[in-house]
Design an enzyme around this catalytic site. Sequence first.
Site: not given
Ligand SMILES: *Cc1c(COP(=O)(O)O)cnc(C)c1O
Length: 390
Positions: A177, A205, A236
Amino acid sequence: MMTFGEELESLRKQGLFRNMRLLRGEQASRVVLDGRESILLCSNNYLGLASHPLLKEASIRAVESYGAGSGAARLVSGNMELHEALEARIAAFKGTEAALLFNSGYAANTGIIQALVGRGDVIFSDRLNHASIVDGSLLSRAKLLRYPHNDMQTLRRLLAETDVNARRLIVTDGVFSMDGDLAHLRELVALKKEHGACLMVDDAHGTGVLGDTGRGSAELCGVMADIDIQMGTLGKALGGFGAYVAASREIVDYLVNRARSFIFSTSLPPATLAAAIAAFDVVDSQEGAILRQQLELNSTRFRNGLTEAGFNTMGSMTQIVPILVGGTEETMDFSRQLLNSGVFVQGIRPPTVPAGSCRLRCTLMATHTREDIEEAIASISTVGKKFGVI
Ligand SMILES: *Cc1c(COP(=O)(O)O)cnc(C)c1O
C-alpha cells in the site's frame, strides 16, 4: 510518566503530529479542500465508484426496503438477505467455495489471523505488510517472523527452519500500500506448497483493479486457484465500505466460529451491502473494463511523467505511485506547498514507513483527466525543484 499533552507536544516537535483535512462534496478527481479547488491525488476510490449512480441508487433502494441498520451481529439476528447475496456474489467473483464479510479490512485482518493461528503457531509476514496484518498477528499470539520485503530466499529459509507440526501461515499484501509494487505470488504459492503452509493474500488495492477482469493480484499472477485465504476490501476500488474473505467452505465455517471481529460486531448495514453488489456489477461490465484501462493509462502516464522529471517512484507498478522525498519535515513541507498549488497528496512518514524513506503517496483514479495529470506533474516538478528533490 509523560502526560497526553506532553506526548502530543513531542509529536508536534518531531513533525509527526497528525490532523485531518476537510474535503467537501464527493470523492471526485477535483475536490474542494479547505475552501479551494485541488486535484485529488490521494484517494483509494480508484475506479471512481464511490459516487457512481448505480451504487447510489442501489443504496437508496436498500434503505427503503431493509432500513438503515442491521440491528445485530450476524450470529444473532443481523444476518440479512443482502449479506448472503453479497457473499455469494464475492465467492462467484473470486471462484471460491465461499466468502465471508467483515466490517472493514482492519477488522478482517485482525479477525482472520487471530482465528487461524495461535500460541505455538508461526506467521511469516512481509515486512511491508499493512498495519492491520501486524495487529492481527500480535492478537493471535503466534510467533511472528517478518521477512524482508519480497525476499523469497529468506522466507524459504525461515520456512525450512520451523516446526512442521505447527500451523504455518504466510501472509502478504497483494499490492503493497505504500510502495505500489506487487507480491511475488507465483513464488509464494510454490513455497507454501513445498512447505505445507497456508497462504493468505490481502488484496485491498488489487480487488477490482488488477487482472484482465479485475479479480485482483491473483488473477494478474495466474494463481487464482492456489491461494487459501483471499482477503479484499470494499472501500477502495469498489467505492463503498467493508471487507471480505474468499476461501474454502471449511475456512469460512471456521472463521464464523472463531473470528472475534466477526462474532462480536454488528453486521454491515443494508445500504453498504447493496452498494457493494452494484459495484461488482460495474466491475464485471464493459464499463468496468474501460475504467480499468483508463486507470492503467493514467497510472502509466503519471509514473512516466515523474520519472522523466527525475523523481524516484520506488518501483511502483500500479495505481499507487510514491515519490521518494526522504526526511519528515521536508516531506510534510512538500505536501503543504503542493496543496497551495492545488494538488492534494499526503506525505507519508514514520511509523507508517521507515525513517528516511518519507514519501508523497500519490494514487490515481480512472476519472482523472489528462489535464489533471499533466497539471499535477507540472506542480510536483516545480515544488520538487525548490526542495532539491530533482
Ligand atoms: C486499507 C487497507 C486495509 C484496511 O482496510 P479498511 O477497509 O480500510 O479497514 C487492509 N489492508 C491493506 C493492505 C489496506 O491497504
